[in-house]
Design an enzyme around this catalytic site. Sequence first.
Site, PDB file in Angstrom:
ATOM      1  N   VAL A 123     103.248 -33.521 -80.341  1.00  0.00           N
ATOM      2  CA  VAL A 123     104.087 -33.726 -81.476  1.00  0.00           C
ATOM      3  C   VAL A 123     105.119 -32.955 -81.848  1.00  0.00           C
ATOM      4  O   VAL A 123     105.992 -33.258 -82.246  1.00  0.00           O
ATOM      5  CB  VAL A 123     102.883 -33.792 -82.500  1.00  0.00           C
ATOM      6  N   THR A 162     105.383 -26.633 -80.568  1.00  0.00           N
ATOM      7  CA  THR A 162     106.342 -25.441 -79.864  1.00  0.00           C
ATOM      8  C   THR A 162     107.579 -25.564 -80.290  1.00  0.00           C
ATOM      9  O   THR A 162     108.208 -24.587 -80.723  1.00  0.00           O
ATOM     10  CB  THR A 162     106.248 -25.713 -78.009  1.00  0.00           C
ATOM     11  N   LYS A 181     100.919 -17.530 -78.899  1.00  0.00           N
ATOM     12  CA  LYS A 181     100.299 -18.709 -78.622  1.00  0.00           C
ATOM     13  C   LYS A 181      98.850 -18.369 -78.045  1.00  0.00           C
ATOM     14  O   LYS A 181      98.866 -17.976 -76.579  1.00  0.00           O
ATOM     15  CB  LYS A 181     101.148 -19.394 -77.494  1.00  0.00           C
ATOM     16  N   SER A 221      96.703 -24.470 -72.392  1.00  0.00           N
ATOM     17  CA  SER A 221      96.278 -24.916 -71.017  1.00  0.00           C
ATOM     18  C   SER A 221      97.450 -25.505 -70.473  1.00  0.00           C
ATOM     19  O   SER A 221      98.481 -25.674 -71.062  1.00  0.00           O
ATOM     20  CB  SER A 221      95.123 -25.876 -71.389  1.00  0.00           C
ATOM     21  N   GLY A 266      99.114 -23.328 -82.623  1.00  0.00           N
ATOM     22  CA  GLY A 266      97.748 -23.679 -82.296  1.00  0.00           C
ATOM     23  C   GLY A 266      97.811 -24.638 -80.797  1.00  0.00           C
ATOM     24  O   GLY A 266      98.806 -24.198 -80.250  1.00  0.00           O
ATOM     25  N   ARG A 324     110.977 -35.475 -84.872  1.00  0.00           N
ATOM     26  CA  ARG A 324     111.762 -36.310 -84.202  1.00  0.00           C
ATOM     27  C   ARG A 324     112.481 -37.569 -85.293  1.00  0.00           C
ATOM     28  O   ARG A 324     112.193 -38.517 -85.140  1.00  0.00           O
ATOM     29  CB  ARG A 324     111.087 -37.040 -83.258  1.00  0.00           C
TER      30      ARG A 324
END
EC number: 6.3.3.3
Length: 248
Positions: A14, A17, A38, A42, A119, A179
């Site tokens: 979403v 970062t 962070k 993964s 997160g 966005r």
Amino acid sequence: MQKGLFITATDTDVGKTFICGAIAAAIKGRGIRVGVVKPVASGGVIGANGKLVSEDATFLMSAAGIGEEQRQQVNPVCLRPALTPAVAAAECGVTIDTAQLISTCQAMIAKSELTLVEGVGGILAPIWRDYLVADMMLELKLPALLVTRPDLGTINHTVLTTEYARQRGINLAGIIINRWDEDKVTVLERSNLAYIERLTGLPVLGKFPAVSMVQPGQASMKRLGELAEQHLAVDDIISLMTGVEEIA
Ligand SMILES: Nc1ncnc2c1ncn2[C@@H]1O[C@H](COP(=O)(O)OP(=O)(O)OP(=O)(O)O)[C@@H](O)[C@H]1O
Ligand SMILES: [Mg+2]
């Protein structure tokens, strides 16, 4: 006083970062020493040095002006499979020490003026066994921002996340819509915004536009920080982090 902020989102991809980096770059632009963490990532990739690295950590370090030598302190756990961390770790035979993740965050908070913690996935993503992102948020005792999408489905995701956070006693302090293109928004995005404000009762602390690809690097991060100053309520966000002022 914990001078930091946790960045979560309604889902993976979403813009945690991106928004975390934008806020870090804006804070750095104000001459404040900003830390980023962070704790667990993964979907790691093999970096230039042949080691497994998190691209999220690379982006955040670049935004905050933190050098490669601090990568381990920024991102202590990086897993190769693009799976939720609990599953990625199990697949690789890695044990995640959640107490260690908390200590890493606290160490960054202690040495920085302001710290941003990103997160992973959404608020209910499993980090290790049944330890969820929400559990980490509670342990860190940081206020949190929720990054959401502007498009169809966002009311449901955003309100559900907010309600769950309330139920768990997590201090979700504001929302950032990522966005958001002012020139292109239609009744869809405008009504989503109105519903999100009304149903969550949380302040929307910014609507960030979709911009062309931002690669880690000094010039583009400076530009990202300028965009954050333009589109996000950076003063309010800093106030949240320092606990100086309550946002209405
Ligand atoms: N406002 C924006 N303008 C342009 N690109 C964006 C914007 N926000 C996010 N992106 C891009 O969209 C992708 C997903 O964003 P990002 O990596 O920030 O999501 P995330 O929530 O951190 O995902 P994850 O759960 O994997 O950590 C990235 O390639 C990022 O560069
Ligand atoms: Mg990310």
